[in-house]
Write a protein that holds these residues in place. Structure first.
Motif, short mmCIF file in Angstrom:
data_model
loop_
_atom_site.label_atom_id
_atom_site.label_comp_id
_atom_site.label_asym_id
_atom_site.label_seq_id
_atom_site.Cartn_x
_atom_site.Cartn_y
_atom_site.Cartn_z
N THR A 17 0.81 -0.63 0.29
CA THR A 17 0.07 0.08 0.02
C THR A 17 0.89 1.20 0.29
N ALA A 18 1.76 1.69 -0.80
CA ALA A 18 2.91 2.34 -1.38
C ALA A 18 1.57 4.14 -1.56
N PHE A 19 0.88 3.99 -1.46
CA PHE A 19 0.54 4.90 -2.56
C PHE A 19 1.52 6.49 -2.22
N SER A 20 1.93 6.62 -1.04
CA SER A 20 2.65 7.64 -1.06
C SER A 20 4.58 7.35 -1.18
N GLY A 21 5.55 6.26 -1.33
CA GLY A 21 6.00 5.90 -1.00
C GLY A 21 5.92 5.10 0.23
N LEU A 22 7.26 4.67 0.65
CA LEU A 22 6.91 3.75 1.83
C LEU A 22 7.57 3.97 3.06
N PHE A 23 7.66 4.53 3.95
CA PHE A 23 7.85 4.87 5.21
C PHE A 23 8.70 3.86 5.84
N ALA A 24 9.00 3.99 7.06
CA ALA A 24 9.74 3.79 7.85
C ALA A 24 10.03 1.50 8.32
N PRO A 25 10.88 0.92 7.91
CA PRO A 25 12.15 1.56 7.96
C PRO A 25 13.01 1.50 6.38
N TYR A 26 11.57 1.67 5.30
CA TYR A 26 12.64 1.38 4.20
C TYR A 26 12.59 2.75 3.47
N TRP A 27 12.29 3.73 4.19
CA TRP A 27 12.41 4.86 3.51
C TRP A 27 13.01 5.58 1.78
N ARG A 28 11.25 4.67 0.81
CA ARG A 28 11.78 4.67 -0.18
C ARG A 28 10.69 6.04 -1.09
N ASP A 29 10.79 6.66 -1.18
CA ASP A 29 9.78 7.70 -1.82
C ASP A 29 9.23 7.41 -3.26
N ASP A 30 9.94 5.88 -3.97
CA ASP A 30 10.09 5.30 -5.34
C ASP A 30 8.30 5.01 -5.26
#
Length: 238
Positions: A86-99
């Motif tokens: 569910t990365a509608f706006s990227g992945l937050f912690a702990p991945y931190w991937r805005d792509d």
């Protein structure tokens, strides 16, 4: 761990802050009075939790009400190989991937609405595990219990999935809005309603429901492997 529109997990590190090397934030947890020592915490956040259910209702039309998620996911034994990142706006912690972007993978003609509903609930549980693993590494502590609150915790199905994925005890309080309860307890302590933190802990730990894993280690490893593959597919889209 608070399961709301997003998801926010805190680990109390006590009097000393721990500066994360694994994608978490260091924050002040609380300070009960001007003369009390502040308590610090590690924090991990998930961008999309309950809002994924809103998306299924409002944008996709898979359900007409959030309560249907539990009924739908109960119609299947597992996710049927379907994963929803569910990365509608990227992945937050702990991945931190805005792509990263949202994706549903593993679909076959066998897949049903129930599998997609279950994959949606599982998504926040997998991301919670990723944060928990980062907290274990940063703290050097083997965490044995997860205390939960927020709207999604009303779903027994979701909490059982969380226990299955974590393989630790998941503890749900009778009062699900713990943020509001914590503010009230802190105010009561400051106002003299209660005399000690021990009394507050007693209140917070009463009337709880515990969930334990019901799956094998082999099944859990298989599920986690599928999730990691799905996360890989969600990357490099922006």
């Amino acid at each position: 761990n608070t399961y709301g529109t997003g998801c926010f997990m805190l680990f109390n590190t006590g009097d000393e802050p721990i500066f994360s090397k694994n994608g978490l934030l260091t924050t002040v947890g609380y300070q009960l009075g001007p003369n009390a020592a502040p308590k610090y915490a590690l924090e991990g956040s998930i961008a999309v939790a309950g809002s994924a259910i809103q998306w299924l209702r409002d944008k996709v039309g898979l359900i007409s009400a959030p309560a249907e998620m539990g009924f739908l996911s109960d119609t299947v034994e597992d996710n049927g190989g379907v994963y929803f990142v569910t990365a509608f706006s990227g992945l937050f912690a702990p991945y931190w991937r805005d792509d990263a972007r949202g994706c549903i993978v593993g679909l076959t003609q066998y897949a049903t609405r129930g599998h997609i509903a279950r994959a949606t609930l599982e998504s926040v549980c997998y991301q919670t595990r990723a944060i928990l693993e980062a907290m274990r590494k940063d703290s050097g502590t083997e965490l044995r219990r997860l205390r939960v609150d927020g709207g999604l915790t009303n779903s027994d199905q979701t909490m059982q999935i969380q226990a299955d994925i974590l393989d630790i005890e998941v503890v749900r309080p009778e009062m699900r809005e713990t943020t509001a309860l914590g503010a009230a307890l802190a105010a009561g302590l400051g106002g003299g309603v209660w005399e000690s933190e021990a009394e507050l802990r007693q209140i917070a730990q009463s009337n709880v429901t515990a969930f334990w894993s019901h799956i094998t280690e082999e099944k859990r490893a298989e599920m986690l492997k599928g999730w990691e593959k799905a996360v890989e597919r969600s990357l490099d889209w922006a």
